[in-house]
Design a protein around this motif. Structure first.
Motif, PDB file in Angstrom:
ATOM      1  N   ALA A  30      -1.570   2.928  -9.304  1.00 45.70           N
ATOM      2  CA  ALA A  30      -0.834   1.664  -9.354  1.00 45.70           C
ATOM      3  C   ALA A  30       0.180   1.523  -8.220  1.00 45.70           C
ATOM      4  CB  ALA A  30      -0.121   1.525 -10.696  1.00 45.70           C
ATOM      5  N   GLU A  31       0.500   2.627  -7.547  1.00 42.28           N
ATOM      6  CA  GLU A  31       1.452   2.594  -6.436  1.00 42.28           C
ATOM      7  C   GLU A  31       0.742   2.731  -5.089  1.00 42.28           C
ATOM      8  OE1 GLU A  31       4.776   5.239  -7.042  1.00 42.28           O
ATOM      9  OE2 GLU A  31       4.565   5.066  -9.220  1.00 42.28           O
ATOM     10  N   ALA A  32      -0.463   2.169  -5.011  1.00 36.63           N
ATOM     11  CA  ALA A  32      -1.245   2.255  -3.769  1.00 36.63           C
ATOM     12  C   ALA A  32      -0.493   1.687  -2.572  1.00 36.63           C
ATOM     13  CB  ALA A  32      -2.578   1.538  -3.945  1.00 36.63           C
ATOM     14  N   ALA A  33       0.331   0.691  -2.805  1.00 34.63           N
ATOM     15  CA  ALA A  33       1.101   0.118  -1.694  1.00 34.63           C
ATOM     16  C   ALA A  33       1.977   1.176  -1.044  1.00 34.63           C
ATOM     17  CB  ALA A  33       1.952  -1.052  -2.194  1.00 34.63           C
ATOM     18  N   ARG A  34       2.545   2.065  -1.850  1.00 33.11           N
ATOM     19  CA  ARG A  34       3.392   3.132  -1.294  1.00 33.11           C
ATOM     20  C   ARG A  34       2.564   4.080  -0.435  1.00 33.11           C
ATOM     21  NH1 ARG A  34       5.695   8.066  -3.558  1.00 33.11           N
ATOM     22  NH2 ARG A  34       4.875   7.574  -5.631  1.00 33.11           N
ATOM     23  N   ALA A  35       1.340   4.360  -0.858  1.00 26.27           N
ATOM     24  CA  ALA A  35       0.457   5.225  -0.069  1.00 26.27           C
ATOM     25  C   ALA A  35       0.139   4.588   1.275  1.00 26.27           C
ATOM     26  CB  ALA A  35      -0.825   5.500  -0.852  1.00 26.27           C
ATOM     27  N   HIS A  36      -0.155   3.288   1.288  1.00 19.18           N
ATOM     28  CA  HIS A  36      -0.443   2.599   2.545  1.00 19.18           C
ATOM     29  C   HIS A  36       0.780   2.589   3.451  1.00 19.18           C
ATOM     30  CE1 HIS A  36      -4.434   0.296   1.933  1.00 19.18           C
ATOM     31  NE2 HIS A  36      -4.410   1.362   1.140  1.00 19.18           N
ATOM     32  N   GLU A  37       1.939   2.416   2.865  1.00 18.26           N
ATOM     33  CA  GLU A  37       3.165   2.381   3.668  1.00 18.26           C
ATOM     34  C   GLU A  37       3.416   3.719   4.354  1.00 18.26           C
ATOM     35  OE1 GLU A  37       7.073   2.768   5.031  1.00 18.26           O
ATOM     36  OE2 GLU A  37       6.440   3.817   3.227  1.00 18.26           O
ATOM     37  N   ILE A  38       3.141   4.804   3.653  1.00 20.72           N
ATOM     38  CA  ILE A  38       3.320   6.141   4.240  1.00 20.72           C
ATOM     39  C   ILE A  38       2.428   6.311   5.456  1.00 20.72           C
ATOM     40  CG2 ILE A  38       2.886   8.602   3.848  1.00 20.72           C
ATOM     41  CD1 ILE A  38       3.819   8.152   0.939  1.00 20.72           C
ATOM     42  N   ILE A  39       1.158   5.871   5.344  1.00 21.39           N
ATOM     43  CA  ILE A  39       0.218   6.033   6.453  1.00 21.39           C
ATOM     44  C   ILE A  39       0.572   5.093   7.610  1.00 21.39           C
ATOM     45  CG2 ILE A  39      -2.183   5.654   7.142  1.00 21.39           C
ATOM     46  CD1 ILE A  39      -3.027   6.914   4.533  1.00 21.39           C
ATOM     47  N   GLU A  40       0.925   3.848   7.297  1.00 25.33           N
ATOM     48  CA  GLU A  40       1.286   2.907   8.367  1.00 25.33           C
ATOM     49  C   GLU A  40       2.498   3.378   9.148  1.00 25.33           C
ATOM     50  OE1 GLU A  40      -0.363  -1.526   7.723  1.00 25.33           O
ATOM     51  OE2 GLU A  40       1.703  -1.163   7.128  1.00 25.33           O
ATOM     52  N   SER A  41       3.421   4.029   8.475  1.00 23.66           N
ATOM     53  CA  SER A  41       4.640   4.491   9.144  1.00 23.66           C
ATOM     54  C   SER A  41       4.450   5.865   9.793  1.00 23.66           C
ATOM     55  CB  SER A  41       5.799   4.552   8.150  1.00 23.66           C
ATOM     56  OG  SER A  41       5.531   5.497   7.128  1.00 23.66           O
ATOM     57  N   ARG A  42       3.221   6.412   9.688  1.00 22.15           N
ATOM     58  CA  ARG A  42       2.877   7.704  10.282  1.00 22.15           C
ATOM     59  C   ARG A  42       3.748   8.842   9.769  1.00 22.15           C
ATOM     60  NH1 ARG A  42       1.769   6.122  16.677  1.00 22.15           N
ATOM     61  NH2 ARG A  42      -0.135   4.925  16.314  1.00 22.15           N
ATOM     62  N   ARG A  43       4.123   8.767   8.501  1.00 21.41           N
ATOM     63  CA  ARG A  43       4.954   9.820   7.924  1.00 21.41           C
ATOM     64  C   ARG A  43       4.132  10.921   7.261  1.00 21.41           C
ATOM     65  NH1 ARG A  43       7.548   5.721   5.154  1.00 21.41           N
ATOM     66  NH2 ARG A  43       7.290   6.848   3.191  1.00 21.41           N
ATOM     67  N   ASN A  44       2.846  10.683   7.091  1.00 16.75           N
ATOM     68  CA  ASN A  44       2.047  11.662   6.333  1.00 16.75           C
ATOM     69  C   ASN A  44       1.753  12.915   7.150  1.00 16.75           C
ATOM     70  OD1 ASN A  44       0.268   9.651   7.752  1.00 16.75           O
ATOM     71  ND2 ASN A  44      -1.339  11.079   7.094  1.00 16.75           N
TER      72      ASN A  44
END
Length: 310
Positions: A285-299
């Motif tokens: 349900a928090e998929a948006a947070r996962a996308h944000e992590i990848i877009e910000s190159r924090r992973n």
């Protein structure tokens, strides 16, 4: 069942969770009750930049809940991982049986999602560069799920030096722990001494410094969905070449190679030669947070969605 969807292109904020009917497996399909769903940069880019909204496909792992007509080799209750080309961000996902494989007893669903697709892409991209022992290999997006495994493949393959290219300095210790001998930043004026192979998972504006990093006769392997243009003159003066790689082409055109690589992948995992790293396990349900992590190159490694039990 619950699934994640979007109706307009945009950033992570356009994703939403909804209730949807459980899909029925068609001919040659498996219905998988998901336990882990991998989040990839191509899917993140699709949400923001795709031609039009569509299902969020991707890699899934879990237990077979039903099988379609014509399926052989799999049964209800089997633990499998594979690529879903429809709705992967869901509690139940459809996987064509040729794109599925069993998960060994010793491995978890998260292990499978972190290892299989990323490991096969890393292996294929590395092999596409026609490596020879003693050569120097540079990996862009080195802290990503594919990049971390490509670093390890290069070390295991006998590279004399492995260079990790990353977006920020705070990733340096992480990639060194995975075997990088040297770390460079994308913004550096020079990426150091010339290298024999560049494995590029970024594309776009990084293609120019990647080509300039090549030694005479060097090879750039491009597997990113980021696209971009290459100055042919820079290839000419180096006698260098560019090689495109896509894992789907191997799966479709050389299934025997795909199967062999998959077996070897799990063996390398078993003997600890390959160590996938999971950056985060995030509720579906928090998929948006996962996308944000990848877009910000924090992973640092793989981002995995986990459907919540209910």
């Amino acid at each position: 069942m619950r699934r994640v969807r979007y109706e307009v292109n945009g950033g992570p904020e356009v994703l939403f969770t909804e209730e949807a009917p459980a899909p029925e497996p068609g001919p040659d399909e498996l219905l998988v009750r998901t336990e882990a769903v991998g989040v990839t940069l191509p899917v993140v880019r699709k949400v923001r930049e795709g031609a039009e909204p569509g299902p969020l496909g991707g890699e899934v792992a879990g237990t077979v809940a039903a099988v379609g007509e014509g399926v052989t080799g799999f049964a209800v209750g089997d633990r499998v991982t594979g690529l879903c080309f429809s709705h992967a961000y869901a509690e139940l996902a459809l996987v064509h049986h040729v794109m599925a494989s069993r998960i060994p007893d010793r491995a978890t669903a998260t292990d499978a999602v972190a290892l299989v697709r990323s490991g096969l892409v890393a292996r294929g991209a590395y092999e596409a560069g026609r490596p020879s022992p003693g050569e120097v290999v540079l990996v862009t997006a080195a802290a990503s799920a594919v990049g971390t495994l490509a670093l390890q493949y290069a070390k295991a393959g006998g590279a004399s030096r492995v260079v990790a290219a990353v977006s920020t300095a705070d990733k340096a210790d992480f990639v060194r722990a995975l075997g990088a001998d040297e770390v460079v930043l994308y913004e550096d004026a020079s990426w150091g001494d010339p290298v024999d192979i560049v494995i590029d998972g970024v594309g776009g504006t990084l293609l120019d410094p990647a080509v300039r990093a090549l030694a005479t006769g060097g090879r750039l392997v491009a597997f990113s969905s980021g696209g971009g243009m290459i100055d042919a003159y820079q290839l000419l003066v180096r006698g260098a070449s560019v090689i495109g790689f896509q894992m789907a082409a191997i799966a479709r055109g050389k299934p025997e190679v795909y199967a062999r690589w998959l077996d070897e992948l799990w063996e390398l995992h078993r003997n600890n030669t390959l160590r996938p790293h999971v950056a985060a396990e995030i509720p579906l349900a928090e998929a948006a947070r996962a996308h944000e992590i990848i877009e910000s190159r924090r992973n640092l490694g793989k981002v995995v969605l986990v459907p919540e039990a209910r």
